[in-house]
Design an enzyme around this catalytic site. Structure first.
Site, PDB file in Angstrom:
ATOM      1  N   TYR A 149       0.833  -1.216   0.000  1.00  0.00           N
ATOM      2  CA  TYR A 149       0.000   0.000   0.000  1.00  0.00           C
ATOM      3  C   TYR A 149       0.861   1.258   0.000  1.00  0.00           C
ATOM      4  CZ  TYR A 149      -2.650   3.877   2.054  1.00  0.00           C
ATOM      5  OH  TYR A 149      -3.192   5.122   2.314  1.00  0.00           O
ATOM      6  N   LYS A 195       1.335   4.250  -2.837  1.00  0.00           N
ATOM      7  CA  LYS A 195       1.061   5.679  -2.581  1.00  0.00           C
ATOM      8  C   LYS A 195       2.330   6.502  -2.818  1.00  0.00           C
ATOM      9  CE  LYS A 195      -2.221   7.401  -1.320  1.00  0.00           C
ATOM     10  NZ  LYS A 195      -3.444   7.934  -2.009  1.00  0.00           N
TER      11      LYS A 195
HETATM   12  P1  NAD Z   1     -11.481   4.444   1.355  1.00  0.00           P
HETATM   13  O1  NAD Z   1     -10.950   3.103   1.031  1.00  0.00           O
HETATM   14  O2  NAD Z   1     -12.478   4.602   2.443  1.00  0.00           O
HETATM   15  O3  NAD Z   1     -12.124   5.106   0.052  1.00  0.00           O
HETATM   16  C1  NAD Z   1     -11.535   5.018  -1.207  1.00  0.00           C
HETATM   17  C2  NAD Z   1     -12.588   5.376  -2.247  1.00  0.00           C
HETATM   18  O4  NAD Z   1     -11.972   5.306  -3.546  1.00  0.00           O
HETATM   19  C3  NAD Z   1     -13.769   4.421  -2.264  1.00  0.00           C
HETATM   20  O5  NAD Z   1     -14.980   5.148  -2.318  1.00  0.00           O
HETATM   21  C4  NAD Z   1     -13.564   3.604  -3.526  1.00  0.00           C
HETATM   22  O6  NAD Z   1     -14.779   3.164  -4.122  1.00  0.00           O
HETATM   23  C5  NAD Z   1     -12.829   4.601  -4.417  1.00  0.00           C
HETATM   24  N1  NAD Z   1     -12.017   3.949  -5.448  1.00  0.00           N
HETATM   25  C6  NAD Z   1     -11.145   2.921  -5.293  1.00  0.00           C
HETATM   26  N2  NAD Z   1     -10.601   2.595  -6.466  1.00  0.00           N
HETATM   27  C7  NAD Z   1     -11.114   3.440  -7.389  1.00  0.00           C
HETATM   28  C8  NAD Z   1     -10.923   3.603  -8.781  1.00  0.00           C
HETATM   29  N3  NAD Z   1     -10.093   2.813  -9.483  1.00  0.00           N
HETATM   30  N4  NAD Z   1     -11.611   4.577  -9.425  1.00  0.00           N
HETATM   31  C9  NAD Z   1     -12.462   5.383  -8.727  1.00  0.00           C
HETATM   32  N5  NAD Z   1     -12.694   5.260  -7.416  1.00  0.00           N
HETATM   33  C10 NAD Z   1     -12.020   4.306  -6.748  1.00  0.00           C
HETATM   34  O7  NAD Z   1     -10.188   5.346   1.641  1.00  0.00           O
HETATM   35  P2  NAD Z   1     -10.025   6.588   2.630  1.00  0.00           P
HETATM   36  O8  NAD Z   1      -9.636   6.086   3.962  1.00  0.00           O
HETATM   37  O9  NAD Z   1     -11.184   7.484   2.500  1.00  0.00           O
HETATM   38  O10 NAD Z   1      -8.732   7.269   1.997  1.00  0.00           O
HETATM   39  C11 NAD Z   1      -8.854   8.288   0.998  1.00  0.00           C
HETATM   40  C12 NAD Z   1      -7.477   8.720   0.572  1.00  0.00           C
HETATM   41  O11 NAD Z   1      -6.764   9.227   1.689  1.00  0.00           O
HETATM   42  C13 NAD Z   1      -6.624   7.598  -0.005  1.00  0.00           C
HETATM   43  O12 NAD Z   1      -5.885   8.117  -1.090  1.00  0.00           O
HETATM   44  C14 NAD Z   1      -5.697   7.204   1.122  1.00  0.00           C
HETATM   45  O13 NAD Z   1      -4.478   6.711   0.630  1.00  0.00           O
HETATM   46  C15 NAD Z   1      -5.523   8.535   1.832  1.00  0.00           C
HETATM   47  N6  NAD Z   1      -5.244   8.458   3.269  1.00  0.00           N
HETATM   48  C16 NAD Z   1      -6.031   7.729   4.110  1.00  0.00           C
HETATM   49  C17 NAD Z   1      -5.777   7.713   5.485  1.00  0.00           C
HETATM   50  C18 NAD Z   1      -6.665   6.957   6.451  1.00  0.00           C
HETATM   51  O14 NAD Z   1      -6.347   6.891   7.644  1.00  0.00           O
HETATM   52  N7  NAD Z   1      -7.795   6.394   6.029  1.00  0.00           N
HETATM   53  C19 NAD Z   1      -4.713   8.430   5.997  1.00  0.00           C
HETATM   54  C20 NAD Z   1      -3.915   9.172   5.116  1.00  0.00           C
HETATM   55  C21 NAD Z   1      -4.211   9.185   3.765  1.00  0.00           C
END
Ligand code: NAD
Length: 352
Positions: free
Chosen positions: A160, A164
Site C-alpha cells: 500500500y 502511494k
Molecule cells: P477508502 O478506502 O475509504 O475510500 C476510497 C474510495 O476510492 C472508495 O470510495 C472507492 O470506491 C474509491 N475507489 C477505489 N478505487 C477506485 C478507482 N479505481 N476509481 C475510482 N474510485 C475508486 O479510503 P479513505 O480512507 O477514504 O482514503 C482516501 C485517501 O486518503 C486515499 O488516497 C488514502 O491513501 C488517503 N489516506 C487515508 C488515510 C486513512 O487513515 N484512512 C490516511 C492518510 C491518507
C-alpha cells in the site's frame, strides 16, 4: 467566485467527509467520481444527495476515456484526488489492485488534468490545482522518537505505502516536468464516522458491541498518530484552496496512541455507553499474529500547515473517539449491511 471541484474517491471514508464539508460549509460545486469498490458507499453521501451543487459519476479513475469526458463536461477548477485502495492488510493479500488504482489510476488522472489545463484560458489555468491526497506511511517507520516532516525521505514498507509513494512521485514529476500546478498532503491515521469496519477503530467498536474477540496485532505496541476525519477534511479544503503550488503538507493532530491503548479506550467508552451484562469489554481483547512488516510508529510534525494555513484540529483523541463510538451506536443502518454482506470481520493480510 464559485469553484468547481472534481473529487475522486468521494464515496469513501475521507472523501465523503470532504464532500459533506464542501456542500455544507462552502459554495463550491462538487462532482464525485468513484468506482464504488467494496469501500465506496453512496449512503455516506446521503446528506448531500439532491443538493444542486453536488453530482456523482460512477467510473474508474484508470479509464482514460471516461476521465477525459468528465474533465470536458464538468470543467473543474481543481481536482481533489482521494480515490485509492487504502487498506494495508488487503495490499498484502492482493497488491495488484493497489498498483492499478493508486499508480496507474493516478497516472491517468494526471494526464487528463494536464490536457484539461492546456485548454484553459490563462486566468483559469493560473488558478487550477491538482491536490493529491496521500499518507504518512510513505515515510516508513519511526523508532521511539522523531517525527515525519515535509523533508523526510520516502521509505515505504508495505505494498500500500509503496503504491502511494509511487503516486506521490508521479504527481511531483508532473509538476516539475510539465508544470501541472499540484499540491500534495500526507496525513496520519484517520478515524471517525463512516469508517469502513475493516480498520482498527470501527472493527473494535462493532466487535465489542457484538461480544466478539477484539483482535490486537502482535503485542499492540505499534503507535499511530490519530486524526479525526472532519479535522482532516477541513485541512484538505484549506490545502486545495491555499496550499503553495509544488509543496506538500503533513497533516496530524499530535495524538499518538499505541494500538492496545486505543482498544482499551474503546472498551471503556463501550462499557459506559453500551454496558454489557457479562462484564467489562477488556475481557474480549485477543492478541493475534502480527501484520508482516508492521511499521512500529508514525508521528507527524504538522507545524507547516499550522503556521502557513492556520489549521488546528478541533478534536482531541478523547472527544473524537467518543463522537465516533456514539456515531456507530446510533447509525446501525450504515454498518449493518456492510457487516452482514461486504465484510464480516475476518482476518486480512496475515501473510503466507
Ligand atoms: P477508502 O478506502 O475509504 O475510500 C476510497 C474510495 O476510492 C472508495 O470510495 C472507492 O470506491 C474509491 N475507489 C477505489 N478505487 C477506485 C478507482 N479505481 N476509481 C475510482 N474510485 C475508486 O479510503 P479513505 O480512507 O477514504 O482514503 C482516501 C485517501 O486518503 C486515499 O488516497 C488514502 O491513501 C488517503 N489516506 C487515508 C488515510 C486513512 O487513515 N484512512 C490516511 C492518510 C491518507
Amino acid at each position: 467566485m464559485t469553484r468547481r471541484l472534481l473529487v475522486t474517491g468521494g464515496a469513501g471514508f475521507i472523501g465523503s467527509a470532504v464532500v459533506r464539508h464542501l456542500i455544507a460549509d462552502t459554495d463550491c460545486h462538487v462532482l464525485v467520481v468513484d468506482k464504488l469498490t467494496y469501500a465506496g458507499n453512496l449512503e455516506s453521501l446521503a446528506s448531500v444527495n439532491g443538493n444542486p451543487r453536488y453530482g456523482f459519476v460512477r467510473a474508474d479513475i484508470a479509464d482514460a476515456a471516461k476521465m477525459r469526458d468528465l474533465f470536458a463536461n464538468f470543467q473543474p477548477d481543481a481536482v481533489m484526488h482521494l480515490a485509492a485502495e487504502s487498506h494495508v492488510d488487503r495490499s498484502i493479500d492482493g497488491p495488484a489492485e493497489f498498483i492499478q488504482t493508486n499508480v496507474v489510476g493516478t497516472f491517468v488522472l494526471l494526464q487528463q488534468a494536464l490536457a484539461h489545463l492546456q485548454k484553459l484560458p490563462s486566468a483559469k489555468a493560473e488558478r487550477f490545482r491538482f491536490h493529491h491526497i496521500s499518507t504518512d506511511e510513505v515515510f516508513g517507520s519511526l523508532g521511539v522518537d522523531g517525527y515525519f516532516d515535509e523533508e523526510t525521505a520516502y521509505k515505504p514498507n508495505s505494498p500500500y505505502s509503496a503504491s502511494k509513494a509511487a503516486s506521490d512521485h508521479l504527481v511531483r514529476a508532473w509538476h516539475h516536468t510539465y508544470g501541472l500546478p499540484v499540491v500534495v498532503s500526507n496525513c496520519s491515521n484517520n478515524y471517525g464516522p463512516y469508517h469502513f469496519p475493516e480498520k482498527l477503530i470501527p472493527l473494535t467498536i462493532l466487535n465489542a458491541l457484538e461480544g466478539k474477540p477484539l483482535p490486537v496485532y502482535g503485542k499492540g505496541e505499534n503507535v499511530r498518530d490519530w486524526l479525526f476525519v472532519d479535522d482532516h477534511a477541513r485541512a484538505l479544503v484549506l490545502i486545495a484552496e491555499r496550499g503553495r503550488v509544488g509543496h506538500s503538507y503533513n497533516v496530524g493532530a499530535s495524538c499518538e496512541r499505541s494500538n492496545l491503548s486505543v482498544v482499551r479506550a474503546i472498551c471503556a467508552l463501550m462499557d459506559e455507553l453500551a454496558p454489557d451484562s457479562i462484564g467489562p469489554r477488556e475481557r474480549l481483547i485477543s492478541f493475534v499474529g502480527d501484520r508482516p512488516g508492521h511499521d512500529l510508529r508514525y508521528a507527524i510534525d504538522a507545524r507547516k500547515i499550522r503556521q502557513e494555513l492556520d489549521w488546528r484540529p478541533q478534536q482531541t483523541f478523547d472527544t473524537g473517539l467518543r463522537k465516533t463510538v456514539e456515531w456507530y451506536l446510533t447509525n446501525r443502518n450504515w454498518w449493518e449491511r456492510i457487516r452482514s454482506t461486504v465484510y464480516r470481520g475476518e482476518r486480512l493480510g496475515a501473510g503466507v
